[in-house]
Design a protein around this motif. Structure first.
Motif, PDB file in Angstrom:
ATOM      1  N   THR A  62       0.669  -1.134  -0.055  1.00 24.21           N
ATOM      2  CA  THR A  62       0.041   0.132   0.037  1.00 24.21           C
ATOM      3  C   THR A  62       0.795   1.035   0.054  1.00 24.21           C
ATOM      4  O   THR A  62       0.594   2.273  -0.745  1.00 24.21           O
ATOM      5  N   ALA A  86      -7.207   0.239  -0.351  1.00 26.86           N
ATOM      6  CA  ALA A  86      -6.141  -0.684  -0.939  1.00 26.86           C
ATOM      7  C   ALA A  86      -6.572  -1.981  -0.139  1.00 26.86           C
ATOM      8  O   ALA A  86      -6.104  -3.153  -0.734  1.00 26.86           O
ATOM      9  N   CYS A 128      -6.609  -5.661  -2.156  1.00 26.32           N
ATOM     10  CA  CYS A 128      -5.920  -6.790  -1.614  1.00 26.32           C
ATOM     11  C   CYS A 128      -6.686  -7.994  -1.153  1.00 26.32           C
ATOM     12  O   CYS A 128      -6.252  -8.998  -1.600  1.00 26.32           O
ATOM     13  N   LEU A 172      -3.638  -3.255  -6.791  1.00 26.71           N
ATOM     14  CA  LEU A 172      -3.170  -2.160  -6.190  1.00 26.71           C
ATOM     15  C   LEU A 172      -2.669  -1.303  -7.487  1.00 26.71           C
ATOM     16  O   LEU A 172      -3.105   0.155  -7.417  1.00 26.71           O
TER      17      LEU A 172
END
Length: 222
Positions: free
Chosen positions: A60, A72, A76, A106
């Motif tokens: 991140t 984020a 994930c 991301l």
């Protein structure tokens, strides 16, 4: 990732995959058994997420998304779920497999929320604006991204993906350590995330890349 944590991660993933397969294959099990499996799967996915928490935080920060950590983490979580489903222990460690899945999510998130930071957007003079700024109402500007080089970038991305897969298979064959594998792939494909490093570290990484290429070439020739 410490070896003990990596071992615990592999165990959790393999158990989750076994439960998924059992649920699909056995249609005669009772609803109670299915509820037990669902609860166990939820527990395993939480454990996997917790084991990967330090890596999630690292990635991140690396992708410049600390100001939107919730988004984020969700990205994930999606990557982890997909990685558990697609993981093949014969090809790579889960740690390596899930790391690349999270990087992809991301990077996609960053491209969606940081459009004006991409090289192509800067070249086109694009800016990130509110939805109101896209309307044609009185006093509102209309923004448009014109990207004449998009075809070339699409071809480059497809070429990179093919090369990445081939190189990953070769590094699997030579049992390349995870940290060295990450350095090699970053040197070749992570163009946007490169950072200036001390001369000693740059030389160390160059030596790793050269040695890995040499060993991969021998594996390919053999």
């Amino acid at each position: 990732m410490p070896q003990a944590a990596q071992h615990a991660l592999e165990e959790a993933v393999l158990e989750a995959q076994a439960i998924d397969k059992r649920q699909v294959a056995d249609g005669t099990r009772s609803s109670r058994d299915h509820r037990h499996d669902r609860h166990r799967l939820d527990h395993l996915h939480r454990r996997i997420f917790l084991l990967l928490a330090p890596r999630i935080q690292h990635l991140t920060a690396r992708y410049g998304l600390r100001d939107m950590e919730d988004d984020a983490r969700q990205a994930c979580a999606i990557a982890i779920h997909r990685a558990v489903q697609s993981y093949d222990s014969a090809k790579a460690s889960f740690s390596t497999h899930v790391t690349w899945a999270m990087r992809g999510e991301l990077q996609s998130l960053r491209h969606r929320v940081r459009l004006d930071q991409r090289d192509s957007a800067k070249a086109a003079g694009a800016h990130t604006v509110s939805l109101e700024g896209l309307s044609t109402g009185e006093g509102q500007a209309v923004y448009e991204i014109v990207d004449d080089a998009s075809h070339g970038r699409v071809e480059q991305a497809a070429s990179d993906m093919t090369a990445r897969r081939a190189l990953t298979r070769l590094m699997d064959r030579i049992d390349s350590p995870e940290d060295e594998r990450a350095i090699v792939l970053e040197a070749l494909f992570e163009r946007e995330s490169r950072q200036e490093l001390p001369a000693k570290e740059r030389e160390r990484r160059r030596q790793i890349v050269r040695r890995t290429f040499r060993n991969c070439a021998k594996a390919a020739a053999g």
